[in-house]
Design an enzyme around this catalytic site. Structure first.
Site, short mmCIF file in Angstrom:
data_model
loop_
_atom_site.label_atom_id
_atom_site.label_comp_id
_atom_site.label_asym_id
_atom_site.label_seq_id
_atom_site.Cartn_x
_atom_site.Cartn_y
_atom_site.Cartn_z
N HIS A 1 0.86 -1.19 0.00
CA HIS A 1 0.00 0.00 0.00
C HIS A 1 0.89 1.23 0.00
O HIS A 1 1.74 1.38 0.87
CB HIS A 1 -0.90 0.01 1.24
CG HIS A 1 -2.08 -0.90 1.12
ND1 HIS A 1 -3.14 -0.85 1.99
CD2 HIS A 1 -2.37 -1.87 0.22
CE1 HIS A 1 -4.04 -1.76 1.63
NE2 HIS A 1 -3.59 -2.39 0.55
N TYR B 1 -8.95 5.36 7.48
CA TYR B 1 -9.08 5.71 8.89
C TYR B 1 -10.09 6.85 8.97
O TYR B 1 -9.86 7.91 8.39
CB TYR B 1 -7.74 6.20 9.46
CG TYR B 1 -6.71 5.13 9.66
CD1 TYR B 1 -5.86 4.74 8.62
CD2 TYR B 1 -6.56 4.49 10.89
CE1 TYR B 1 -4.89 3.75 8.81
CE2 TYR B 1 -5.59 3.51 11.09
CZ TYR B 1 -4.77 3.15 10.04
OH TYR B 1 -3.82 2.17 10.22
N PRO C 1 -4.12 -0.04 18.61
CA PRO C 1 -3.92 -0.51 17.23
C PRO C 1 -4.02 0.58 16.16
O PRO C 1 -3.75 0.33 15.00
CB PRO C 1 -5.02 -1.55 17.05
CG PRO C 1 -6.06 -1.19 18.04
CD PRO C 1 -5.34 -0.59 19.21
N LYS D 1 1.03 -0.61 14.91
CA LYS D 1 2.42 -0.76 15.35
C LYS D 1 2.69 -2.02 16.16
O LYS D 1 3.84 -2.31 16.48
CB LYS D 1 2.81 0.46 16.20
CG LYS D 1 2.96 1.74 15.41
CD LYS D 1 4.13 1.65 14.46
CE LYS D 1 4.07 2.75 13.41
NZ LYS D 1 4.56 2.28 12.13
N TYR E 1 4.31 6.06 10.12
CA TYR E 1 3.46 4.92 9.76
C TYR E 1 4.27 3.83 9.06
O TYR E 1 4.12 2.64 9.36
CB TYR E 1 2.32 5.40 8.85
CG TYR E 1 1.17 4.39 8.75
CD1 TYR E 1 1.21 3.36 7.81
CD2 TYR E 1 0.08 4.47 9.60
CE1 TYR E 1 0.17 2.44 7.72
CE2 TYR E 1 -0.97 3.56 9.52
CZ TYR E 1 -0.91 2.54 8.58
OH TYR E 1 -1.94 1.62 8.49
C1 PHB Z 1 -6.02 -4.57 10.53
O1 PHB Z 1 -6.01 -4.79 9.30
O2 PHB Z 1 -6.44 -5.40 11.36
C2 PHB Z 1 -5.51 -3.22 11.03
C3 PHB Z 1 -4.94 -2.35 10.12
C4 PHB Z 1 -4.46 -1.11 10.57
C5 PHB Z 1 -4.59 -0.77 11.91
C6 PHB Z 1 -5.17 -1.68 12.82
C7 PHB Z 1 -5.64 -2.90 12.38
O3 PHB Z 1 -4.15 0.44 12.35
#
Ligand code: PHB
Ligand code: APR
Length: 389
Positions: free
Chosen positions: A72, A200, A292, A296, A384
């Site tokens: 990505h 997000y 989450p 990280k 990130y």
């Molecule tokens: C996930 O795909 O489970 C996931 C992706 C990004 C995050 C948290 C969980 O920040």
């Protein structure tokens, strides 16, 4: 029994460390409390920093990841019905890799099997002895009564609820913790992702995240009160709420389906210092936890493993103890930056019960500054994709 390094915990941290040590001629034994299937049954995040990918390559465990992962180049940040994209590759030259932690753990188990790595499952009552001496040992019971392994070093990779961290005396250890007043309700569904990159989304109703595992396996989350139980959320209720929290263009094209996994996880920031005591070294969730939001969790475990396996190689190959002596300070320096980023992303994107009108204005100003400022976007991108080891 005797080995050079006893590794407590057969999750991704313990398995990756064991594999890297084996590839460098260092003997280890992994003691795992559960069964392999139980460990593989855990649903965890799926965004990997390139540093983790490089470690998996060094460990000789990258084939499946290379064949089935996605890269990505960016992510979408949305707030109410507005959105903008953070371009990781433009700002850092680096993408992130999307590949489930379950798959990572399965690949590591298969690699350990190929190399005949020693993993003892169903290890009950693991206890660490004489860690502060030059002759530490571990006792455990895997169904044949108490057994003992003498070793040079112990790696505590046994997660937040493990036995390793509490072995460090209270008068030496200092824990730092922040709990968040909400949890994440996560759903896994065999449906195509709503977008090819993650979304997000911060909305007046709360946070939402649109993620994926592959082109027909999606992972979605919504922020929920800590008082909620999974039984409160039918699939329909989840999908309706998710639609309300993401921009209309995505809500309109969201493909829903039955949840094949549904769970609520609390959010916590946690760090325990120091990450070593005598011949005991803590790695991964045994030493630190992040919310989450910044993806990280596994990536902070990766830098611990990077520092520790290199320190062991330098010791056993060159009799140089510098890496072992400086492990905790080096690991913590990177951990605290990942803690900050995860805390910052969580505060930026979630609704807090006690937020005042001013707080909401500050959050909005933060989002609009991030939308409009290249330097701000570069800072998010650099954190990130992963700060240097
Ligand atoms: C996930 O795909 O489970 C996931 C992706 C990004 C995050 C948290 C969980 O920040
Ligand atoms: N004895 C033996 N094994 C134990 C003990 C014990 N006393 N306590 C825990 N374990 C095992 C658990 O069963 C688990 O398999 O240690 C393992 C720890 O694995 P994780 O909790 O996954 O921690 P880690 O390997 O550091 O991976 C960190 O997992 O929780 C996610 O977000 C986190 O992605 C990150 C990753």
């Amino acid at each position: 029994m005797r080995t050079q390094v006893v590794i407590i915990g057969g999750g991704p941290s313990g398995l990756l460390l064991s594999q890297l040590l084996d590839k460098n001629g260092i003997d280890s034994v992994v003691l795992e409390r559960k069964t392999r299937d139980y460990v593989l049954g855990r649903i965890r995040a799926g965004v990997l920093e390139v540093g983790f990918v490089d470690l998996m390559r060094k460990a000789g465990v990258a084939a499946n990841m290379d064949a089935h992962s996605f890269t990505h180049d960016g992510t979408i940040i949305a707030y109410n019905n507005e959105q903008f994209r953070i371009d990781f590759t433009k700002h850092t030259g680096t993408p992130v890799v999307v590949y489930g932690q379950t798959e990572v753990t399965r690949d590591l188990y298969e690699a350990r099997e190929v190399m005949d790595g020693k993993i003892i499952f169903n290890s009950e009552n693991v206890q660490i002895h004489d860690a502060e001496t030059n002759a530490p040992y571990v006792t455990f019971d895997a169904g044949n009564g108490e057994e003992r392994i003498d070793c040079d070093y112990i790696a505590g990779c046994d997660g937040f609820h493990g036995v390793s961290r509490p072995t460090i005396p209270d008068n030496i250890r200092r824990d730092y913790e922040k709990s968040y007043p909400f949890g994440w309700l996560g759903v896994l569904s065999e449906t195509p992702p709503v977008n090819h990159e993650l979304i997000y989304s911060s909305s007046d109703r709360g946070f939402a995240l649109c993620s994926m595992r592959h082109e027909n396996l999606s992972r979605y989350y919504i922020q929920v009160p800590l008082s909620d139980g999974v039984e409160k959320w039918s699939d329909d209720a989840f999908w309706d709420e998710l639609r309300r929290r993401i921009p209309q263009e995505f809500a309109d094209k969201l493909i829903t389906g039955p949840s094949i996994e549904k769970s609520i996880a609390p959010l916590r920031s946690f760090v325990s210092e120091p990450m070593q005591w005598g011949h005991l070294f803590l790695c991964g969730d045994a030493a630190h936890i992040v919310p989450p939001t910044g993806a990280k969790g596994l990536n902070t475990a990766a830098s611990d493993i990077h520092y520790l396996y290199n320190a062991f190689v330098d010791f056993y190959r060159n009799n140089n103890e510098d890496g072992l002596k400086t492990y905790s300070n080096r690991a913590l320096a990177r951990i605290w930056k990942a803690e900050r980023f995860s805390w910052w992303m969580t505060n930026l994107l979630h609704r807090f019960p006690d937020q005042s009108g001013f707080d909401l204005k500050m959050q909005r100003a933060d989002l609009e500054f991030l939308r409009d400022n290249e330097a701000a976007q570069r800072v998010l991108a650099e954190n990130y994709v992963g700060l240097p080891y």
